[in-house]
Design an enzyme around this catalytic site. Structure first.
Site, PDB file in Angstrom:
ATOM      1  N   HIS A  61     -64.818  55.148 -40.327  1.00 13.55           N
ATOM      2  CA  HIS A  61     -63.562  55.239 -39.588  1.00 13.55           C
ATOM      3  C   HIS A  61     -63.026  56.662 -39.717  1.00 13.55           C
ATOM      4  CE1 HIS A  61     -62.283  54.594 -43.692  1.00 13.55           C
ATOM      5  NE2 HIS A  61     -61.023  54.810 -43.385  1.00 13.55           N
ATOM      6  N   ASP A  65     -60.036  61.146 -45.311  1.00 17.81           N
ATOM      7  CA  ASP A  65     -60.916  61.153 -46.476  1.00 17.81           C
ATOM      8  C   ASP A  65     -62.341  60.716 -46.163  1.00 17.81           C
ATOM      9  OD1 ASP A  65     -59.842  58.585 -46.051  1.00 17.81           O
ATOM     10  OD2 ASP A  65     -60.047  57.995 -48.144  1.00 17.81           O
TER      11      ASP A  65
END
Length: 301
Positions: A61, A65
């Site tokens: 996704h 991060d």
């Protein structure tokens, strides 16, 4: 055989001894990288792992991060002389975000091919000889996990082919699973192939609440790598709020899906020593291990 290396095991922000969650799958001289957060290429260098062999980057996704390391990695790969295309596969709606990141790269001497996956249903595709199935997950944004299978063809049995008087020119066709006709007789692959060979299966899931899709698709994995954002069961409400999992939830999935081994990853930066909480998982699924950066396993077929 397939080599699996955790490149990073952290969530949200990198720490001095824990880069952000990513994983490298190496097979047959090429590799697949799953996610690419800040610091990914540094950990790859520390592990002396080749960046030039990366054929495909699978993105779970588009939270920072998991993708903020893409520009640096792609530039480094380009500086190493790459000219062949590189594939980036990510959930629906990701291409615009990834292309925005690529702007800072300027010129790359190779083509970056971005493909989007449905994030509401599983999708099957093939990369570097592995059958990959995406796993729709439940996070704040479109998010998928991945399950990879090495499907090996049964060994061809020349003695069987010779007894059936099958010309050598047809052997490859049969080994590839196709029928042939010899002297007006149909010869099927099962007549000349040995027993089915063992499948190697590796699954990777992070940034999600437990959903049924996970259990169904990761079933009987040789290695299941799953997020454990929080270790202590008392963090359950926090995990629900942030749409992550605690150790015991990951362990329950591993148990129900009958996997062989569970590696926990994607730890909260507030959890300095994930090892302190391993009993929350091992009491449910004994073959659980706390992931650490550059943890590696070779799975033989």
């Amino acid at each position: 055989m397939i080599d699996v290396t955790l490149i990073g095991t952290g969530g949200m922000v990198p720490l001095p001894d824990r880069f952000l969650a990513s994983c490298l799958i190496e097979y047959n001289g090429k590799s697949i990288l799953i996610d690419c957060g800040e610091g990914t290429q540094i950990s790859l260098r520390k592990g002396k792992l080749s960046m030039s062999k990366i054929d495909t980057i699978l993105i779970t996704h588009c939270h920072a991060d998991h993708i903020s390391g893409l520009p640096g990695l792609l530039l480094t790969i380009g500086n190493n002389g790459r000219t062949e295309p590189l594939n980036i596969i990510a959930p629906r709606g990701s291409a615009k975000i990834i292309n925005s990141l690529l702007i800072v790269c300027g010129y790359l001497p190779y083509e970056v091919r971005i493909s989007e996956l449905h994030d509401t249903k599983p999708v099957e595709f093939e990369q570097i000889g592995l059958k990959i199935t995406s796993i729709p997950l439940n996070h704040h944004i479109n998010c998928v996990g991945y399950s990879m299978e090495l499907l090996l063809k049964s060994h061809f049995q020349p003695d069987k082919a010779e007894k059936l008087n099958i010309p050598v020119k047809f052997w490859r066709t049969l080994h590839n699973g196709n029928n042939v006709t010899v002297d007006n007789k149909t010869i099927t692959p099962d007549m000349v192939l040995g027993e089915p060979r063992k499948t190697v299966k590796i699954s990777y899931v992070t940034d999600t609440r437990p959903v049924k899709n996970i259990n169904d698709i990761v079933k009987k994995s040789d290695l299941f790598i799953c997020e454990g954002m929080y270790g202590d069961d008392t963090q359950y409400d926090n995990a629900v709020k942030k749409m992550h999992m605690i150790f015991s939830e990951a362990a329950n999935i591993a148990l129900e899906a009958e996997v062989k081994e569970l590696w926990l990853t994607h730890f909260s930066p507030s959890m300095i020593n994930p090892e302190d909480y391993i009993n929350f998982a091992q009491n449910i699924f004994p073959d659980t291990y706390i992931g650490h950066d550059l943890m590696k396993k070779t799975i033989k077929n």
